[in-house]
Design a protein around this motif. Structure first.
Motif, PDB file in Angstrom:
ATOM      1  N   ARG A  16      47.933  19.382  23.916  1.00 15.30           N
ATOM      2  CA  ARG A  16      47.803  19.875  23.331  1.00 15.30           C
ATOM      3  C   ARG A  16      48.794  21.230  22.848  1.00 15.30           C
ATOM      4  N   ASN A  47      43.425  18.493  22.330  1.00 17.92           N
ATOM      5  CA  ASN A  47      42.502  19.875  23.245  1.00 17.92           C
ATOM      6  C   ASN A  47      43.027  21.659  23.586  1.00 17.92           C
ATOM      7  N   SER A  48      42.425  21.954  22.415  1.00 19.24           N
ATOM      8  CA  SER A  48      42.190  23.348  22.177  1.00 19.24           C
ATOM      9  C   SER A  48      43.573  23.973  21.295  1.00 19.24           C
ATOM     10  N   SER A  49      43.968  23.354  21.081  1.00 20.16           N
ATOM     11  CA  SER A  49      45.261  22.860  20.034  1.00 20.16           C
ATOM     12  C   SER A  49      45.861  24.731  19.376  1.00 20.16           C
ATOM     13  N   THR A  50      46.301  25.488  19.266  1.00 19.30           N
ATOM     14  CA  THR A  50      46.509  26.251  18.854  1.00 19.30           C
ATOM     15  C   THR A  50      46.375  25.893  16.664  1.00 19.30           C
ATOM     16  N   SER A  52      45.082  22.305  14.317  1.00 22.21           N
ATOM     17  CA  SER A  52      44.607  21.271  14.879  1.00 22.21           C
ATOM     18  C   SER A  52      45.799  19.844  14.639  1.00 22.21           C
ATOM     19  N   THR A  71      37.843  16.708  19.820  1.00 19.81           N
ATOM     20  CA  THR A  71      38.022  18.125  19.528  1.00 19.81           C
ATOM     21  C   THR A  71      37.738  18.097  20.661  1.00 19.81           C
ATOM     22  N   GLU A  72      38.310  18.715  21.826  1.00 18.73           N
ATOM     23  CA  GLU A  72      37.574  19.707  23.297  1.00 18.73           C
ATOM     24  C   GLU A  72      38.432  21.280  22.601  1.00 18.73           C
ATOM     25  N   VAL A  73      37.070  21.917  22.882  1.00 18.06           N
ATOM     26  CA  VAL A  73      37.288  23.698  22.656  1.00 18.06           C
ATOM     27  C   VAL A  73      38.217  24.630  24.259  1.00 18.06           C
ATOM     28  N   LYS A  74      37.578  23.667  25.406  1.00 13.63           N
ATOM     29  CA  LYS A  74      37.215  23.682  26.265  1.00 13.63           C
ATOM     30  C   LYS A  74      38.856  24.029  27.039  1.00 13.63           C
ATOM     31  N   PRO A  75      39.996  24.275  27.190  1.00 14.67           N
ATOM     32  CA  PRO A  75      41.934  23.315  27.616  1.00 14.67           C
ATOM     33  C   PRO A  75      41.251  22.341  29.841  1.00 14.67           C
TER      34      PRO A  75
END
Length: 84
Positions: A16, A47-50, A52, A71-75
Motif C-alpha cells: 500500500r 492494498n488500496s494504494s493512492t 495503482s 487489487t483489494e479496495v479495503k485497507p
C-alpha cells in the motif's frame, strides 16, 4: 519462458503506497534467487494504494513470467492474506 501450470511456490507481496526503492530492492532480490521461474509465481496485491501498484511499480517485476496482480479496495492486512 512459459508460465508454470502448477507452480510449487507462491510469493505474495502485499503493498500500500510502497516506496519504489523498497520495491526495487525486493524485485532485485527475487530476481536473483536460483529457483527456476516456472516453479513459482509472484502475486502483487495492491492494498488500496493512492496510485495503482501495477501502474506505478509493475515494471519492476515484469521479468517474471508468472506475475499476477490483485487489487483489494479495503485497507488492512487480514483481507489481503486471504486474497493472496
Amino acid at each position: 519462458m512459459r508460465p508454470a501450470e502448477n507452480p510449487m511456490l507462491s510469493v505474495c507481496i502485499l503493498s500500500r503506497n510502497s516506496k519504489r526503492k523498497d520495491l526495487m530492492t525486493l524485485a532485485e532480490s527475487l530476481h536473483g534467487q536460483d529457483l527456476d521461474f516456472n516453479q513459482w509465481e509472484l502475486v502483487l496485491v495492491d492494498n488500496s494504494s493512492t496510485v495503482s501498484l501495477r501502474k506505478q511499480h509493475g515494471d519492476l517485476f515484469a521479468w517474471h513470467p508468472n506475475l499476477k496482480f490483485a487489487t483489494e479496495v479495503k485497507p488492512g492486512i487480514a483481507d489481503k492474506v486471504r486474497l493472496a
